[in-house]
Design a protein around this motif. Structure first.
Motif, PDB file in Angstrom:
ATOM      1  N   PHE A 289       0.833  -1.200   0.000  1.00 17.01           N
ATOM      2  CA  PHE A 289       0.000   0.000   0.000  1.00 17.01           C
ATOM      3  C   PHE A 289       0.874   1.258   0.000  1.00 17.01           C
ATOM      4  O   PHE A 289       0.638   2.191  -0.779  1.00 17.01           O
ATOM      5  CB  PHE A 289      -0.923  -0.003   1.223  1.00 17.01           C
ATOM      6  CG  PHE A 289      -1.706   1.270   1.399  1.00 17.01           C
ATOM      7  CD1 PHE A 289      -2.850   1.507   0.657  1.00 17.01           C
ATOM      8  CD2 PHE A 289      -1.278   2.249   2.303  1.00 17.01           C
ATOM      9  CE1 PHE A 289      -3.572   2.689   0.812  1.00 17.01           C
ATOM     10  CE2 PHE A 289      -1.990   3.428   2.455  1.00 17.01           C
ATOM     11  CZ  PHE A 289      -3.137   3.652   1.713  1.00 17.01           C
ATOM     12  N   ASN A 290       1.888   1.280   0.856  1.00 21.77           N
ATOM     13  CA  ASN A 290       2.789   2.434   0.917  1.00 21.77           C
ATOM     14  C   ASN A 290       3.563   2.607  -0.386  1.00 21.77           C
ATOM     15  O   ASN A 290       3.827   3.736  -0.817  1.00 21.77           O
ATOM     16  CB  ASN A 290       3.759   2.273   2.089  1.00 21.77           C
ATOM     17  CG  ASN A 290       3.053   2.410   3.431  1.00 21.77           C
ATOM     18  OD1 ASN A 290       2.059   3.116   3.547  1.00 21.77           O
ATOM     19  ND2 ASN A 290       3.566   1.721   4.439  1.00 21.77           N
ATOM     20  N   HIS A 291       3.932   1.487  -1.003  1.00 18.21           N
ATOM     21  CA  HIS A 291       4.640   1.558  -2.292  1.00 18.21           C
ATOM     22  C   HIS A 291       3.735   2.182  -3.357  1.00 18.21           C
ATOM     23  O   HIS A 291       4.184   3.022  -4.144  1.00 18.21           O
ATOM     24  CB  HIS A 291       5.076   0.157  -2.713  1.00 18.21           C
ATOM     25  CG  HIS A 291       5.734   0.104  -4.050  1.00 18.21           C
ATOM     26  ND1 HIS A 291       6.915   0.754  -4.332  1.00 18.21           N
ATOM     27  CD2 HIS A 291       5.364  -0.518  -5.199  1.00 18.21           C
ATOM     28  CE1 HIS A 291       7.245   0.537  -5.592  1.00 18.21           C
ATOM     29  NE2 HIS A 291       6.316  -0.234  -6.141  1.00 18.21           N
ATOM     30  N   PHE A 292       2.466   1.758  -3.384  1.00 22.15           N
ATOM     31  CA  PHE A 292       1.514   2.337  -4.324  1.00 22.15           C
ATOM     32  C   PHE A 292       1.338   3.835  -4.059  1.00 22.15           C
ATOM     33  O   PHE A 292       1.281   4.637  -4.988  1.00 22.15           O
ATOM     34  CB  PHE A 292       0.164   1.623  -4.218  1.00 22.15           C
ATOM     35  CG  PHE A 292       0.039   0.410  -5.088  1.00 22.15           C
ATOM     36  CD1 PHE A 292       1.095  -0.479  -5.239  1.00 22.15           C
ATOM     37  CD2 PHE A 292      -1.136   0.149  -5.779  1.00 22.15           C
ATOM     38  CE1 PHE A 292       0.986  -1.599  -6.043  1.00 22.15           C
ATOM     39  CE2 PHE A 292      -1.265  -0.966  -6.585  1.00 22.15           C
ATOM     40  CZ  PHE A 292      -0.191  -1.845  -6.716  1.00 22.15           C
ATOM     41  N   GLN A 293       1.248   4.191  -2.777  1.00 19.13           N
ATOM     42  CA  GLN A 293       1.070   5.593  -2.412  1.00 19.13           C
ATOM     43  C   GLN A 293       2.255   6.439  -2.880  1.00 19.13           C
ATOM     44  O   GLN A 293       2.077   7.522  -3.441  1.00 19.13           O
ATOM     45  CB  GLN A 293       0.904   5.722  -0.892  1.00 19.13           C
ATOM     46  CG  GLN A 293      -0.397   5.165  -0.346  1.00 19.13           C
ATOM     47  CD  GLN A 293      -1.600   6.010  -0.712  1.00 19.13           C
ATOM     48  OE1 GLN A 293      -2.327   5.691  -1.641  1.00 19.13           O
ATOM     49  NE2 GLN A 293      -1.816   7.084   0.016  1.00 19.13           N
ATOM     50  N   SER A 294       3.472   5.930  -2.655  1.00 19.91           N
ATOM     51  CA  SER A 294       4.663   6.687  -3.041  1.00 19.91           C
ATOM     52  C   SER A 294       4.786   6.814  -4.553  1.00 19.91           C
ATOM     53  O   SER A 294       5.436   7.727  -5.064  1.00 19.91           O
ATOM     54  CB  SER A 294       5.919   6.007  -2.473  1.00 19.91           C
ATOM     55  OG  SER A 294       6.088   4.713  -3.026  1.00 19.91           O
ATOM     56  N   SER A 295       4.153   5.896  -5.274  1.00 21.76           N
ATOM     57  CA  SER A 295       4.192   5.937  -6.748  1.00 21.76           C
ATOM     58  C   SER A 295       2.962   6.611  -7.338  1.00 21.76           C
ATOM     59  O   SER A 295       2.773   6.610  -8.558  1.00 21.76           O
ATOM     60  CB  SER A 295       4.306   4.505  -7.307  1.00 21.76           C
ATOM     61  OG  SER A 295       5.442   3.849  -6.805  1.00 21.76           O
ATOM     62  N   ASN A 296       2.113   7.132  -6.453  1.00 23.40           N
ATOM     63  CA  ASN A 296       0.869   7.799  -6.883  1.00 23.40           C
ATOM     64  C   ASN A 296      -0.044   6.871  -7.688  1.00 23.40           C
ATOM     65  O   ASN A 296      -0.696   7.292  -8.647  1.00 23.40           O
ATOM     66  CB  ASN A 296       1.187   9.053  -7.709  1.00 23.40           C
ATOM     67  CG  ASN A 296       1.843  10.136  -6.866  1.00 23.40           C
ATOM     68  OD1 ASN A 296       1.452  10.371  -5.727  1.00 23.40           O
ATOM     69  ND2 ASN A 296       2.864  10.779  -7.425  1.00 23.40           N
ATOM     70  N   LEU A 297      -0.074   5.603  -7.300  1.00 24.34           N
ATOM     71  CA  LEU A 297      -0.974   4.640  -7.945  1.00 24.34           C
ATOM     72  C   LEU A 297      -2.263   4.581  -7.135  1.00 24.34           C
ATOM     73  O   LEU A 297      -2.341   3.902  -6.112  1.00 24.34           O
ATOM     74  CB  LEU A 297      -0.321   3.260  -8.009  1.00 24.34           C
ATOM     75  CG  LEU A 297       0.730   3.051  -9.091  1.00 24.34           C
ATOM     76  CD1 LEU A 297       1.381   1.686  -8.947  1.00 24.34           C
ATOM     77  CD2 LEU A 297       0.102   3.181 -10.472  1.00 24.34           C
ATOM     78  N   THR A 298      -3.251   5.299  -7.574  1.00 23.39           N
ATOM     79  CA  THR A 298      -4.527   5.350  -6.873  1.00 23.39           C
ATOM     80  C   THR A 298      -5.491   4.306  -7.446  1.00 23.39           C
ATOM     81  O   THR A 298      -5.355   3.886  -8.603  1.00 23.39           O
ATOM     82  CB  THR A 298      -5.133   6.758  -7.004  1.00 23.39           C
ATOM     83  OG1 THR A 298      -5.160   7.129  -8.391  1.00 23.39           O
ATOM     84  CG2 THR A 298      -4.303   7.767  -6.227  1.00 23.39           C
TER      85      THR A 298
END
Length: 304
Positions: free
Chosen positions: A287-296
């Motif tokens: 989840f944090n990886h997605f957040q840091s990559s702006n993958l919503t």
């Protein structure tokens, strides 16, 4: 030929530091390896060169034998796993048919059924289980399917004869209906193309066309949305035509599916938010990886 002559003229005492241990040529099997002497019209190999070639040859044969042995072991393992899987499916089929399906309402939410389900449904009970799990809250009957299928065929006939469709008071505009019919035709051609069964001329082409066409008449407020063909195709492969339509219509009537297929933005945002909560709880690092990559969620949940 120059390379051969150069080899023949190599000094026996010349160091072999530049010699590579990993050979570029890796034979697929030992049957492809034959060690031959040089043709009579070329200079003979020196003793050292002949020994070197013999050593390389022996190394190649040994490596090829290792690969053959490894491949044989892999195939034996795959065969063993396949037999084990087939036995497991056969045993599960007995349990589904004798214990679960006759007592569906009492067993459907039990841990045993859930575990069996996650192992994979045996093909001969898959359609039955899917139908029971999806349910038929809309109370659609095979007769009702035939009525909407007839309407769909009438529209196709009208389009093919006149290139347009007469207006009908079904809650959808003429442009929407034309768009749906065009999308169905386009989407069917690219539904599981490697199978070659849903494309024009394939055994399931007309069947898929019928189910999707009937649905656009049954739910003109939704119409046909790109991607629906894949859901209908999977159902068709496991259910009879009318049963596939009943399952399809009821599945798409579930709140989540309906929100996305009708593009209800407010409700979609709520599902995105709920998904993120579960995502963060269960897979915090990802989840944090997605957040840091702006993958919503809006970037991938719609396709899912």
């Amino acid at each position: 030929q120059r390379g051969t002559e150069f080899e023949a003229g190599t000094s026996p005492t010349q160091p072999q530091q530049g010699r590579r241990k990993n050979l570029e040529f890796e034979p697929l099997s030992t049957t492809a390896l034959i060690l031959e002497d040089r043709p009579a019209n070329l200079p003979a190999k020196s003793v050292e060169e002949a020994q070197r070639h013999r050593q390389e040859y022996d190394e190649m044969v040994a490596e090829a034998k290792k690969r053959e042995l490894k491949e044989a072991q892999r195939k034996r393992k795959e065969m063993k796993e396949r037999f084990k899987q087939e036995e497991s499916i056969a045993n599960a089929m007995v349990v589904w048919n004798n214990d679960i399906l006759p007592n569906w309402e009492n067993t459907r939410n039990t841990r045993r059924v859930r575990e069996l389900w996650w192992q994979g449904l045996p093909p001969n009970v898959r359609g039955k289980v899917w139908s029971l799990a999806i349910g038929n809250e809309l109370n659609i009957t095979p007769e009702l399917y035939e009525i909407f299928l007839s309407r769909a065929k009438e529209r196709w006939r009208s389009f093919s004869e006149t290139g347009s469709e007469t207006e009908a008071d079904d809650g959808a505009s003429l442009a929407d209906r034309e768009s749906s019919l065009d999308l169905i035709k386009l989407d069917i051609s690219r539904t599981f193309p490697p199978l070659f069964i849903f494309q024009k001329g394939g055994p399931y082409h007309d069947l898929l066309h019928s189910v999707l066409g009937a649905y656009t008449c049954y739910r003109p407020d939704v119409g046909y949305v790109q991607g629906m063909s894949f859901i209908a195709a999977v159902l068709i492969l496991n259910l009879e035509e009318a049963d596939a339509f009943i399952a399809f219509a009821n599945l798409l009537n579930k709140p989540c599916q309906l929100a996305f297929f009708r593009v209800d933005h407010d409700l979609m945002l709520k599902y995105f938010a709920a998904f993120e909560v579960f995502f963060e709880e269960n897979l915090p690092r990802l989840f944090n990886h997605f957040q840091s990559s702006n993958l919503t969620p809006d970037l991938y949940l719609i396709d899912w």
